[in-house]
Design a protein around this motif. Structure first.
Motif, PDB file in Angstrom:
ATOM      1  N   VAL A  40       0.838  -1.198   0.000  1.00  0.00           N
ATOM      2  CA  VAL A  40       0.000   0.000   0.000  1.00  0.00           C
ATOM      3  C   VAL A  40       0.872   1.246   0.000  1.00  0.00           C
ATOM      4  CG1 VAL A  40      -1.954  -1.106   1.152  1.00  0.00           C
ATOM      5  CG2 VAL A  40      -0.211   0.002   2.523  1.00  0.00           C
ATOM      6  N   GLU A  41       0.344   2.284  -0.603  1.00  0.00           N
ATOM      7  CA  GLU A  41       1.021   3.579  -0.594  1.00  0.00           C
ATOM      8  C   GLU A  41      -0.050   4.639  -0.418  1.00  0.00           C
ATOM      9  OE1 GLU A  41       4.762   5.687  -2.780  1.00  0.00           O
ATOM     10  OE2 GLU A  41       3.893   3.910  -3.689  1.00  0.00           O
ATOM     11  N   ASN A  42       0.117   5.444   0.626  1.00  0.00           N
ATOM     12  CA  ASN A  42      -0.888   6.459   0.961  1.00  0.00           C
ATOM     13  C   ASN A  42      -2.275   5.829   1.067  1.00  0.00           C
ATOM     14  OD1 ASN A  42       1.101   8.503   0.887  1.00  0.00           O
ATOM     15  ND2 ASN A  42       0.891   8.596  -1.341  1.00  0.00           N
ATOM     16  N   SER A  43      -2.352   4.708   1.747  1.00  0.00           N
ATOM     17  CA  SER A  43      -3.599   3.966   2.000  1.00  0.00           C
ATOM     18  C   SER A  43      -4.229   3.362   0.751  1.00  0.00           C
ATOM     19  CB  SER A  43      -4.627   4.856   2.712  1.00  0.00           C
ATOM     20  OG  SER A  43      -4.103   5.303   3.946  1.00  0.00           O
ATOM     21  N   GLU A  44      -3.530   3.372  -0.368  1.00  0.00           N
ATOM     22  CA  GLU A  44      -4.052   2.793  -1.602  1.00  0.00           C
ATOM     23  C   GLU A  44      -3.265   1.529  -1.948  1.00  0.00           C
ATOM     24  OE1 GLU A  44      -4.158   3.954  -6.301  1.00  0.00           O
ATOM     25  OE2 GLU A  44      -4.517   5.554  -4.840  1.00  0.00           O
ATOM     26  N   VAL A  45      -3.982   0.471  -2.304  1.00  0.00           N
ATOM     27  CA  VAL A  45      -3.328  -0.774  -2.709  1.00  0.00           C
ATOM     28  C   VAL A  45      -2.624  -0.533  -4.040  1.00  0.00           C
ATOM     29  CG1 VAL A  45      -3.703  -3.167  -3.408  1.00  0.00           C
ATOM     30  CG2 VAL A  45      -4.975  -2.221  -1.481  1.00  0.00           C
ATOM     31  N   THR A  46      -1.316  -0.821  -4.066  1.00  0.00           N
ATOM     32  CA  THR A  46      -0.541  -0.585  -5.288  1.00  0.00           C
ATOM     33  C   THR A  46       0.059  -1.851  -5.876  1.00  0.00           C
ATOM     34  OG1 THR A  46       1.454  -0.087  -4.008  1.00  0.00           O
ATOM     35  CG2 THR A  46       0.046   1.777  -4.621  1.00  0.00           C
ATOM     36  N   GLY A  47       0.028  -2.953  -5.135  1.00  0.00           N
ATOM     37  CA  GLY A  47       0.589  -4.185  -5.675  1.00  0.00           C
ATOM     38  C   GLY A  47       0.692  -5.279  -4.642  1.00  0.00           C
ATOM     39  N   ILE A  48       1.386  -6.327  -5.037  1.00  0.00           N
ATOM     40  CA  ILE A  48       1.661  -7.465  -4.170  1.00  0.00           C
ATOM     41  C   ILE A  48       3.142  -7.778  -4.301  1.00  0.00           C
ATOM     42  CG2 ILE A  48       1.308  -9.950  -3.847  1.00  0.00           C
ATOM     43  CD1 ILE A  48      -1.486  -9.672  -4.800  1.00  0.00           C
ATOM     44  N   VAL A  49       3.761  -8.160  -3.204  1.00  0.00           N
ATOM     45  CA  VAL A  49       5.122  -8.681  -3.256  1.00  0.00           C
ATOM     46  C   VAL A  49       5.080 -10.089  -2.680  1.00  0.00           C
ATOM     47  CG1 VAL A  49       5.857  -7.682  -1.052  1.00  0.00           C
ATOM     48  CG2 VAL A  49       7.557  -8.202  -2.788  1.00  0.00           C
ATOM     49  N   THR A  50       5.719 -11.010  -3.390  1.00  0.00           N
ATOM     50  CA  THR A  50       5.714 -12.411  -2.982  1.00  0.00           C
ATOM     51  C   THR A  50       7.115 -12.847  -2.573  1.00  0.00           C
ATOM     52  OG1 THR A  50       6.215 -13.288  -5.186  1.00  0.00           O
ATOM     53  CG2 THR A  50       3.872 -12.886  -4.663  1.00  0.00           C
ATOM     54  N   ASP A  51       7.182 -13.986  -1.908  1.00  0.00           N
ATOM     55  CA  ASP A  51       8.484 -14.534  -1.555  1.00  0.00           C
ATOM     56  C   ASP A  51       9.317 -14.782  -2.813  1.00  0.00           C
ATOM     57  OD1 ASP A  51       6.781 -16.645  -2.319  1.00  0.00           O
ATOM     58  OD2 ASP A  51       7.067 -17.763  -0.455  1.00  0.00           O
ATOM     59  N   ARG A  52       8.674 -15.180  -3.890  1.00  0.00           N
ATOM     60  CA  ARG A  52       9.383 -15.383  -5.152  1.00  0.00           C
ATOM     61  C   ARG A  52       9.933 -14.060  -5.688  1.00  0.00           C
ATOM     62  NH1 ARG A  52       9.132 -15.608 -10.682  1.00  0.00           N
ATOM     63  NH2 ARG A  52      10.097 -17.435 -11.615  1.00  0.00           N
ATOM     64  N   ASP A  53       9.172 -12.979  -5.558  1.00  0.00           N
ATOM     65  CA  ASP A  53       9.666 -11.663  -5.981  1.00  0.00           C
ATOM     66  C   ASP A  53      10.963 -11.322  -5.260  1.00  0.00           C
ATOM     67  OD1 ASP A  53       7.465 -11.175  -7.686  1.00  0.00           O
ATOM     68  OD2 ASP A  53       6.319 -10.257  -6.057  1.00  0.00           O
ATOM     69  N   LEU A  54      11.026 -11.631  -3.973  1.00  0.00           N
ATOM     70  CA  LEU A  54      12.235 -11.332  -3.206  1.00  0.00           C
ATOM     71  C   LEU A  54      13.435 -12.092  -3.751  1.00  0.00           C
ATOM     72  CD1 LEU A  54      10.873 -11.218   0.456  1.00  0.00           C
ATOM     73  CD2 LEU A  54      11.118  -9.351  -1.195  1.00  0.00           C
ATOM     74  N   VAL A  55      13.213 -13.332  -4.132  1.00  0.00           N
ATOM     75  CA  VAL A  55      14.306 -14.142  -4.674  1.00  0.00           C
ATOM     76  C   VAL A  55      14.709 -13.659  -6.064  1.00  0.00           C
ATOM     77  CG1 VAL A  55      14.935 -16.448  -5.468  1.00  0.00           C
ATOM     78  CG2 VAL A  55      13.716 -16.169  -3.305  1.00  0.00           C
ATOM     79  N   VAL A  56      13.729 -13.519  -6.951  1.00  0.00           N
ATOM     80  CA  VAL A  56      14.016 -13.203  -8.355  1.00  0.00           C
ATOM     81  C   VAL A  56      14.419 -11.748  -8.560  1.00  0.00           C
ATOM     82  CG1 VAL A  56      12.950 -13.078 -10.655  1.00  0.00           C
ATOM     83  CG2 VAL A  56      12.530 -15.053  -9.186  1.00  0.00           C
ATOM     84  N   ARG A  57      13.779 -10.831  -7.852  1.00  0.00           N
ATOM     85  CA  ARG A  57      14.018  -9.409  -8.110  1.00  0.00           C
ATOM     86  C   ARG A  57      15.009  -8.756  -7.150  1.00  0.00           C
ATOM     87  NH1 ARG A  57       7.838  -8.622  -9.134  1.00  0.00           N
ATOM     88  NH2 ARG A  57       7.763  -9.290 -11.306  1.00  0.00           N
ATOM     89  N   VAL A  58      15.380  -9.458  -6.091  1.00  0.00           N
ATOM     90  CA  VAL A  58      16.358  -8.895  -5.152  1.00  0.00           C
ATOM     91  C   VAL A  58      17.597  -9.778  -5.105  1.00  0.00           C
ATOM     92  CG1 VAL A  58      16.796  -8.087  -2.810  1.00  0.00           C
ATOM     93  CG2 VAL A  58      14.526  -7.794  -3.790  1.00  0.00           C
ATOM     94  N   LEU A  59      17.466 -10.970  -4.555  1.00  0.00           N
ATOM     95  CA  LEU A  59      18.629 -11.841  -4.377  1.00  0.00           C
ATOM     96  C   LEU A  59      19.330 -12.167  -5.696  1.00  0.00           C
ATOM     97  CD1 LEU A  59      17.300 -14.343  -1.702  1.00  0.00           C
ATOM     98  CD2 LEU A  59      18.910 -12.457  -1.374  1.00  0.00           C
ATOM     99  N   ALA A  60      18.571 -12.562  -6.710  1.00  0.00           N
ATOM    100  CA  ALA A  60      19.171 -12.994  -7.969  1.00  0.00           C
ATOM    101  C   ALA A  60      19.807 -11.852  -8.750  1.00  0.00           C
ATOM    102  CB  ALA A  60      18.132 -13.697  -8.840  1.00  0.00           C
ATOM    103  N   THR A  61      19.446 -10.611  -8.438  1.00  0.00           N
ATOM    104  CA  THR A  61      19.989  -9.465  -9.175  1.00  0.00           C
ATOM    105  C   THR A  61      21.013  -8.683  -8.375  1.00  0.00           C
ATOM    106  OG1 THR A  61      18.215  -7.993  -8.439  1.00  0.00           O
ATOM    107  CG2 THR A  61      17.851  -9.217 -10.501  1.00  0.00           C
ATOM    108  N   GLY A  62      21.391  -9.215  -7.216  1.00  0.00           N
ATOM    109  CA  GLY A  62      22.371  -8.516  -6.394  1.00  0.00           C
ATOM    110  C   GLY A  62      21.794  -7.353  -5.614  1.00  0.00           C
ATOM    111  N   GLY A  63      20.473  -7.365  -5.433  1.00  0.00           N
ATOM    112  CA  GLY A  63      19.818  -6.297  -4.678  1.00  0.00           C
ATOM    113  C   GLY A  63      20.171  -6.353  -3.203  1.00  0.00           C
ATOM    114  N   SER A  64      19.681  -5.376  -2.484  1.00  0.00           N
ATOM    115  CA  SER A  64      19.995  -5.223  -1.070  1.00  0.00           C
ATOM    116  C   SER A  64      18.746  -5.398  -0.213  1.00  0.00           C
ATOM    117  CB  SER A  64      20.564  -3.818  -0.843  1.00  0.00           C
ATOM    118  OG  SER A  64      20.524  -3.477   0.520  1.00  0.00           O
ATOM    119  N   PRO A  65      18.916  -5.912   1.001  1.00  0.00           N
ATOM    120  CA  PRO A  65      17.786  -5.974   1.928  1.00  0.00           C
ATOM    121  C   PRO A  65      17.233  -4.587   2.260  1.00  0.00           C
ATOM    122  CG  PRO A  65      19.595  -7.323   2.726  1.00  0.00           C
ATOM    123  CD  PRO A  65      20.117  -6.542   1.563  1.00  0.00           C
ATOM    124  N   GLU A  66      18.012  -3.572   1.974  1.00  0.00           N
ATOM    125  CA  GLU A  66      17.554  -2.207   2.249  1.00  0.00           C
ATOM    126  C   GLU A  66      16.815  -1.583   1.062  1.00  0.00           C
ATOM    127  OE1 GLU A  66      17.554  -1.548   5.385  1.00  0.00           O
ATOM    128  OE2 GLU A  66      18.710  -3.384   5.609  1.00  0.00           O
TER     129      GLU A  66
END
Length: 138
Positions: A40-66
Protein backbone atom coordinates in the motif's frame (compact mmCIF):
# COMPACT_ATOMS: atom_id res chain seq x y z
CA UNK A 1 -23.89 -23.70 -6.85
CA UNK A 2 -21.48 -20.90 -7.75
CA UNK A 3 -19.12 -19.94 -4.96
CA UNK A 4 -18.08 -16.36 -4.46
CA UNK A 5 -14.63 -14.99 -3.78
CA UNK A 6 -15.86 -14.01 -0.30
CA UNK A 7 -16.32 -17.70 0.50
CA UNK A 8 -12.74 -18.57 -0.50
CA UNK A 9 -10.66 -15.51 0.41
CA UNK A 10 -8.47 -14.82 3.38
CA UNK A 11 -9.86 -11.70 5.08
CA UNK A 12 -7.64 -8.89 6.35
CA UNK A 13 -4.46 -9.77 4.44
CA UNK A 14 -1.03 -8.68 5.61
CA UNK A 15 0.00 -5.30 4.19
CA UNK A 16 3.16 -3.20 4.06
CA UNK A 17 3.91 0.37 3.00
CA UNK A 18 5.69 0.65 -0.36
CA UNK A 19 8.46 2.73 1.25
CA UNK A 20 9.50 0.01 3.71
CA UNK A 21 12.55 -2.16 3.08
CA UNK A 22 12.78 -5.59 1.50
CA UNK A 23 14.12 -6.82 4.83
CA UNK A 24 10.94 -5.52 6.53
CA UNK A 25 8.69 -7.39 4.12
CA UNK A 26 10.77 -10.58 4.46
CA UNK A 27 10.52 -10.36 8.26
CA UNK A 28 6.77 -9.75 7.97
CA UNK A 29 6.39 -12.82 5.76
CA UNK A 30 8.40 -14.94 8.18
CA UNK A 31 6.57 -13.77 11.31
CA UNK A 32 3.14 -14.04 9.68
CA UNK A 33 3.93 -17.30 7.88
CA UNK A 34 2.71 -15.83 4.57
CA UNK A 35 4.16 -15.94 1.08
CA UNK A 36 2.61 -12.72 -0.20
CA UNK A 37 2.03 -9.26 1.23
CA UNK A 38 -0.21 -6.56 -0.22
CA UNK A 39 1.67 -3.31 -0.82
CA UNK A 40 0.00 0.00 0.00
CA UNK A 41 1.02 3.58 -0.59
CA UNK A 42 -0.89 6.46 0.96
CA UNK A 43 -3.60 3.97 2.00
CA UNK A 44 -4.05 2.79 -1.60
CA UNK A 45 -3.33 -0.77 -2.71
CA UNK A 46 -0.54 -0.59 -5.29
CA UNK A 47 0.59 -4.19 -5.68
CA UNK A 48 1.66 -7.47 -4.17
CA UNK A 49 5.12 -8.68 -3.26
CA UNK A 50 5.71 -12.41 -2.98
CA UNK A 51 8.48 -14.53 -1.56
CA UNK A 52 9.38 -15.38 -5.15
CA UNK A 53 9.67 -11.66 -5.98
CA UNK A 54 12.24 -11.33 -3.21
CA UNK A 55 14.31 -14.14 -4.67
CA UNK A 56 14.02 -13.20 -8.35
CA UNK A 57 14.02 -9.41 -8.11
CA UNK A 58 16.36 -8.89 -5.15
CA UNK A 59 18.63 -11.84 -4.38
CA UNK A 60 19.17 -12.99 -7.97
CA UNK A 61 19.99 -9.46 -9.18
CA UNK A 62 22.37 -8.52 -6.39
CA UNK A 63 19.82 -6.30 -4.68
CA UNK A 64 20.00 -5.22 -1.07
CA UNK A 65 17.79 -5.97 1.93
CA UNK A 66 17.55 -2.21 2.25
CA UNK A 67 15.94 -1.79 -1.21
CA UNK A 68 12.41 -0.44 -0.95
CA UNK A 69 9.44 -2.71 -1.45
CA UNK A 70 8.05 -0.59 -4.30
CA UNK A 71 11.05 -1.72 -6.40
CA UNK A 72 10.10 -5.40 -6.24
CA UNK A 73 6.32 -5.30 -6.45
CA UNK A 74 4.79 -7.70 -8.97
CA UNK A 75 3.68 -6.19 -12.29
CA UNK A 76 0.29 -4.69 -13.04
CA UNK A 77 -2.14 -4.91 -10.14
CA UNK A 78 -5.30 -6.89 -10.81
CA UNK A 79 -8.09 -7.28 -8.27
CA UNK A 80 -11.41 -9.02 -7.79
CA UNK A 81 -14.51 -8.21 -5.74
CA UNK A 82 -15.94 -10.34 -2.92
CA UNK A 83 -19.12 -11.01 -4.87
CA UNK A 84 -17.25 -12.18 -7.99
CA UNK A 85 -17.54 -15.91 -8.60
CA UNK A 86 -14.67 -18.25 -7.90
CA UNK A 87 -14.64 -18.96 -11.64
CA UNK A 88 -14.21 -15.23 -12.39
CA UNK A 89 -11.30 -15.05 -9.94
CA UNK A 90 -9.67 -18.09 -11.55
CA UNK A 91 -10.07 -16.49 -14.97
CA UNK A 92 -8.46 -13.24 -13.75
CA UNK A 93 -5.53 -15.27 -12.42
CA UNK A 94 -5.26 -17.23 -15.66
CA UNK A 95 -5.49 -14.13 -17.87
CA UNK A 96 -2.83 -12.29 -15.86
CA UNK A 97 -0.58 -15.24 -14.94
CA UNK A 98 -0.83 -14.55 -11.20
CA UNK A 99 -1.46 -16.83 -8.25
CA UNK A 100 -2.82 -14.31 -5.75
CA UNK A 101 -5.24 -11.42 -6.14
CA UNK A 102 -6.30 -8.71 -3.67
CA UNK A 103 -10.03 -8.56 -3.00
CA UNK A 104 -11.38 -5.01 -3.09
CA UNK A 105 -14.78 -3.60 -2.17
CA UNK A 106 -15.63 0.07 -2.67
CA UNK A 107 -11.92 0.90 -2.98
CA UNK A 108 -11.00 -0.88 0.27
CA UNK A 109 -8.88 -4.00 0.70
CA UNK A 110 -11.04 -6.70 2.27
CA UNK A 111 -9.10 -9.86 1.50
CA UNK A 112 -6.79 -11.82 -0.71
CA UNK A 113 -7.56 -14.95 -2.70
CA UNK A 114 -4.95 -17.41 -3.89
CA UNK A 115 -5.06 -20.13 -6.49
CA UNK A 116 -4.71 -22.65 -3.66
CA UNK A 117 -7.79 -21.19 -1.92
CA UNK A 118 -9.83 -21.71 -5.07
CA UNK A 119 -8.53 -25.26 -5.44
CA UNK A 120 -9.53 -26.14 -1.88
CA UNK A 121 -13.05 -24.83 -2.44
CA UNK A 122 -13.57 -26.09 -6.00
CA UNK A 123 -11.91 -29.52 -5.87
CA UNK A 124 -10.80 -30.47 -2.36
CA UNK A 125 -9.40 -33.79 -3.65
CA UNK A 126 -6.98 -32.21 -6.13
CA UNK A 127 -3.23 -32.27 -5.56
CA UNK A 128 -3.12 -28.46 -5.34
CA UNK A 129 -5.88 -28.47 -2.73
CA UNK A 130 -4.05 -31.13 -0.71
CA UNK A 131 -0.82 -29.14 -0.75
CA UNK A 132 -2.56 -25.83 -0.03
CA UNK A 133 -4.48 -27.26 2.92
CA UNK A 134 -1.36 -28.69 4.61
CA UNK A 135 0.31 -26.99 7.54
CA UNK A 136 3.41 -25.10 6.42
CA UNK A 137 6.87 -26.62 6.81
CA UNK A 138 8.85 -25.14 9.65
Amino acid sequence: MTQTVAECMTPSPTTIEATRSVRDVAELMASGDVGAVVVVENSEVTGIVTDRDLVVRVLATGGSPEDVVRQVVSGTLVTVKPDDSAEQAAQVMRDNAVRRVPVMQAGELVGIVALGDLAIERDPRSALADISAEEPNT
